[in-house]
Design an enzyme around this catalytic site. Structure first.
Site, PDB file in Angstrom:
ATOM      1  N   GLY A  23       0.792  -1.228   0.000  1.00 53.72           N
ATOM      2  CA  GLY A  23       0.000   0.000   0.000  1.00 53.72           C
ATOM      3  C   GLY A  23       0.817   1.268   0.000  1.00 53.72           C
ATOM      4  N   LYS A 220       2.675   3.210  -8.748  1.00 57.43           N
ATOM      5  CA  LYS A 220       2.733   4.414  -7.927  1.00 57.43           C
ATOM      6  C   LYS A 220       3.904   5.288  -8.372  1.00 57.43           C
ATOM      7  CE  LYS A 220      -0.682   3.319  -5.152  1.00 57.43           C
ATOM      8  NZ  LYS A 220      -1.870   4.148  -4.949  1.00 57.43           N
ATOM      9  N   ASP A 248      -0.238   6.634 -10.540  1.00 54.32           N
ATOM     10  CA  ASP A 248      -0.982   7.186  -9.409  1.00 54.32           C
ATOM     11  C   ASP A 248      -0.020   7.948  -8.506  1.00 54.32           C
ATOM     12  OD1 ASP A 248      -2.594   7.721  -7.239  1.00 54.32           O
ATOM     13  OD2 ASP A 248      -3.135   5.644  -6.842  1.00 54.32           O
ATOM     14  N   GLU A 274      -3.404   9.333 -11.841  1.00 57.36           N
ATOM     15  CA  GLU A 274      -4.437   9.345 -10.809  1.00 57.36           C
ATOM     16  C   GLU A 274      -4.039  10.286  -9.682  1.00 57.36           C
ATOM     17  OE1 GLU A 274      -6.226   5.951  -7.760  1.00 57.36           O
ATOM     18  OE2 GLU A 274      -5.499   5.390  -9.755  1.00 57.36           O
ATOM     19  N   GLU A 303     -11.021   8.955  -5.545  1.00 57.65           N
ATOM     20  CA  GLU A 303     -10.759   8.173  -4.337  1.00 57.65           C
ATOM     21  C   GLU A 303     -10.916   9.004  -3.072  1.00 57.65           C
ATOM     22  OE1 GLU A 303      -6.705   6.268  -2.332  1.00 57.65           O
ATOM     23  OE2 GLU A 303      -6.876   6.436  -4.509  1.00 57.65           O
ATOM     24  N   ASP A 326     -15.210   5.750  -4.672  1.00 55.56           N
ATOM     25  CA  ASP A 326     -14.723   4.978  -3.545  1.00 55.56           C
ATOM     26  C   ASP A 326     -15.948   4.556  -2.743  1.00 55.56           C
ATOM     27  OD1 ASP A 326     -11.997   4.703  -1.592  1.00 55.56           O
ATOM     28  OD2 ASP A 326     -13.928   4.758  -0.572  1.00 55.56           O
ATOM     29  N   HIS A 353     -12.004   2.892  -7.205  1.00 50.03           N
ATOM     30  CA  HIS A 353     -10.832   2.671  -6.359  1.00 50.03           C
ATOM     31  C   HIS A 353     -11.067   1.415  -5.531  1.00 50.03           C
ATOM     32  CE1 HIS A 353      -9.024   3.429  -2.210  1.00 50.03           C
ATOM     33  NE2 HIS A 353      -7.990   3.185  -2.985  1.00 50.03           N
TER      34      HIS A 353
END
Length: 444
Positions: A23, A220, A248, A274, A303, A326, A353
């Protein structure tokens, strides 16, 4: 027999994902995937489970809101009466005179609202003995629209327009429902491209995802330009140029910085960037889109959009080319439906998301409904899949050839296993007590 809500239980559940950087991104390098979890117990065997996703600290604040304020709005209420006028109930919760001052319709109070509302939809779907997506698909348009509060959005979409949209594609719904049963709903995978992963892990995860049938990937970006270019290069080497690649930034840049940074990454042909800047900066997103769209890069966001009003303005000014609802940030299914309708009117694909505990389980229902009833095309349509923590869900997602297969169990797939709820309860759960004893975390 009427189903009456007799008890509301809440739990602060946290998974120590920061230990392996699962994450991790430019803005949130060390989050612990968590949720403020609520159970609506009734005078029957039915329970409604709901949650809002968090990443560690602050989960207790949302739990306190649920325990001390919002729980009183559902205790003693009859499920049938709530769903008979669901939009009225939703407005009552979001417009409680004193609590509204803490929002309005944003922040921790709205996230707590999502947990309660999601639990109610889970309970309703279980009562009807249908998975949530099927409950929505089978619902008459008039009934479905009665769940939505159109206040603040009728300048873009009126109830009459929404009714026309829902009835327009009704004749061919059965065909699309069969297609979903046969092939599922397309997913893109995020868990190959977390910013904290090594090159070796990124390559291995890309290879594994390709074997599992995935053709859409996300990485990411936003910490270091050279590292980002290297990560995208590595991923392109593994997935090829036929597969879709998205990026993102998780809100880390100013507007011009986002434009400059993504222009430098354009050779890797990302489909979108994103959250390039603050989720509240509507005009900033529009400015970024104006420059990047000619390079083939769309702007995706949602999100962290606080409510349907922010989504409305994003859509009105061309600030998003991919609408990322989301399931737990805005006010639950009711408000998500409002956003999906507005996006469908504007011709913007909804790509939810799904990164975080339980998020994939929820958004699959919403995407399936969207395709069958609102936006009958698969062009640029995909839902996020992250391959983490599904083992803790009672009804985990089922993936086949890179697609979500439609859930069959009644409810909203929100339920976390009882054992996991106990072991990962914060701070007294067995897992957290062991981590404190080992010195890997300190109690807060």
């Amino acid at each position: 027999m009427d189903v009456v809500i007799t008890q509301v239980e809440t739990k602060d559940i946290r998974f120590p994902t920061s230990l392996d950087k699962t994450g991790s991104d430019a803005m949130h390098p060390d989050g612990n995937h968590s949720c403020a979890y609520v159970i609506l117990k009734t005078n029957s065997e039915l329970e409604g489970h709901g949650f809002t996703f968090t990443i560690g600290r602050g989960t207790d604040l949302i739990c306190e809101i649920l325990e001390t304020t919002l729980s009183h709005m559902v205790l003693g209420k009859i499920l049938g009466q709530i769903v008979q006028d669901f939009s009225g109930f939703w407005r009552q919760v979001t417009s409680e005179p004193q609590l509204r001052w803490l929002g309005p319709e944003k922040g921790a109070i709205h996230m707590a609202t999502a947990a309660i509302v999601n639990a109610l939809w889970d309970l309703w779907a279980k009562f009807e003995k249908k998975p949530l997506w099927k409950l929505l698909v089978d619902m008459e348009p008039k009934k479905l629209l009665s769940t939505i509060d159109f206040r603040y959005m009728s300048d873009l979409l009126t109830p009459e327009e929404a009714m026309e949209m829902l009835t327009k594609n009704k004749q061919t719904r059965n065909e699309r429902e069969k297609e979903i049963h046969d092939s599922g709903y397309p997913a893109y995978i995020t868990s190959c491209g977390w910013s904290g992963y090594s090159e070796e892990m990124t390559r291995r995860l890309c290879k594994d995802a390709l074997k599992d049938g995935f053709t859409k990937f996300k990485a990411k970006v936003g910490i270091n330009k050279e590292d980002d270019a290297n990560r995208l290069k590595i991923m392109r080497e593994e997935i090829g140029w036929e597969s879709a690649l998205m990026t993102d930034a998780n809100q880390v840049w100013d507007v011009q910085e986002a434009i400059n940074w993504m222009t430098s990454l354009a050779p890797y042909k990302p489909l979108w960037i994103e959250e390039p800047t603050s989720p509240d900066d509507i005009l900033g997103h529009a400015a970024i889109a104006k420059v990047l769209n000619p390079l083939g890069i769309g702007v995706a966001t949602g999100e962290m959009c606080q409510n349907r009003i922010v989504f409305k303005q994003m859509l009105q000014c061309g600030a998003m080319q991919h609408c990322q609802i989301d399931a737990t940030r805005i006010g639950g299914v009711n408000e998500v439906l409002a956003v999906m309708l507005m996006a469908a009117k504007c011709g913007v694909p909804v790509n939810p998301h799904g990164g975080g505990v339980g998020m994939c389980e929820l958004v699959q229902h919403l995407s399936i409904f969207d395709y069958i009833c609102l936006s009958p095309t698969m062009e640029n349509k995909m839902t996020e899949f992250a391959d983490q923590l599904h083992e803790h869900m009672v009804y985990p997602v089922v993936m086949k050839n890179g697609s979500f297969m439609p859930p069959n169990d009644p409810g909203y797939s929100t339920e976390i296993k009882t054992e996991s709820r106990h072991k990962y309860s914060y701070p007294n759960g067995q897992v957290w007590q062991a981590l404190f004893a080992e010195g890997k975390f300190k109690p807060e």
